[in-house]
Design an enzyme around this catalytic site. Sequence first.
Site, PDB file in Angstrom:
ATOM      1  N   ASP A  59      -2.589   1.107   6.932  1.00  0.00           N
ATOM      2  CA  ASP A  59      -1.776   0.843   5.731  1.00  0.00           C
ATOM      3  C   ASP A  59      -1.286  -0.596   5.720  1.00  0.00           C
ATOM      4  OD1 ASP A  59      -1.047   4.019   5.078  1.00  0.00           O
ATOM      5  OD2 ASP A  59      -1.183   3.498   7.195  1.00  0.00           O
ATOM      6  N   ASP A  94       0.884  -1.169   0.000  1.00  0.00           N
ATOM      7  CA  ASP A  94       0.000   0.000   0.000  1.00  0.00           C
ATOM      8  C   ASP A  94       0.922   1.220   0.000  1.00  0.00           C
ATOM      9  OD1 ASP A  94      -2.230   1.629   0.181  1.00  0.00           O
ATOM     10  OD2 ASP A  94      -2.226   1.596   2.357  1.00  0.00           O
ATOM     11  N   GLU A 119      -1.177  -1.111  -4.883  1.00  0.00           N
ATOM     12  CA  GLU A 119      -2.425  -0.373  -5.088  1.00  0.00           C
ATOM     13  C   GLU A 119      -2.262   0.576  -6.273  1.00  0.00           C
ATOM     14  OE1 GLU A 119      -4.834   1.046  -1.670  1.00  0.00           O
ATOM     15  OE2 GLU A 119      -4.761   2.953  -2.722  1.00  0.00           O
TER      16      GLU A 119
END
Lengths: 181, 181
Positions: free
Chosen positions: A141, A7, A68
């Site tokens: 996260d 992430d 991501e």
Amino acid sequence: MRVLGVDPGLTRCGVGVVEGVAGRPLRMLGVGVVRTPSDAELGERLVAIERGIEAWLDEYRPEFVAVERVFSQHNVRTVMGTAQASAVAMLCAARRGLPVALHTPSEVKAAVTGNGRAEKDQVGAMVTRLLRLDAPPKPADAADALALAICHIWRAPAINRLQQAHAAARAPRIPVRKVTR
Amino acid sequence: MRVLGVDPGLTRCGVGVVEGVAGRPLRMLGVGVVRTPSDAELGERLVAIERGIEAWLDEYRPEFVAVERVFSQHNVRTVMGTAQASAVAMLCAARRGLPVALHTPSEVKAAVTGNGRAEKDQVGAMVTRLLRLDAPPKPADAADALALAICHIWRAPAINRLQQAHAAARAPRIPVRKVTR
């Protein structure tokens, strides 16, 4: 399959490693956050992220990296940093010849909660349940990185079929002889 | 001072090396473009940019790297790629301990043409004149990379003074004894 989920972020880059296949219980191998000081030079922060990601790749030897996908409709300043951190993660993976997959936040949420607009808490709760953890990984996260890895394991069969179909469509047409017995 | 200017982009990453000091004639040492195929995987493209930038750093050994600062108000898709390419350039420089400076497109235009909203052609024409070239470097990304390097050489004295002032302001106050004779 063993997947490192990332992430991306300049201040906190969530990382999580999950092993498993679709349809079977999954196993978390590691989770954490690569942090860089917000008062450091941008170049130095990117170097710190590179070192962090390299350390995770060295330790866990994943076969796939799921990052991501960054969109720029949100906060302009944050998005630039996120795009830059994601570039470093993709670079580290591609340099080792590891396949990199990008998944959107809504794909990840839909994969782990069934709802593409799920809240952070719901994602954390499902990650905890799916990986049979004692508590949701903190910060968010870190949980998001695990969700990315899970999403990749579950979507991989469909993605592979799609890629094979594309490859077949692009390949030169070889006449197939029909065999009848 | 010797500066590598980088106009970041995934498809074409302009690179140019300029040597000189403010107030003296400047000299171009090299100019070119690092290209990556638009049909390659994003990770592979970032690896190709890394190799390209590393080759330029190896060959010209610049003391400074100047990269165009990316804004996200423009085309969303392009901006993400630009941010990612710029991250790779900054990473390569910072890994070698080279100072990285970011200049906005309008700072660069203002530095070389006197007008922050100058057209591409005008930037190319001034780069050609300032570096005493026979013709404007092509493509425009290559000329822009040289303009970035020139901008950095010219702005460096002011930036250095500013950084010294900031450092002084952050430093612990040491009482200064006033000496009178």
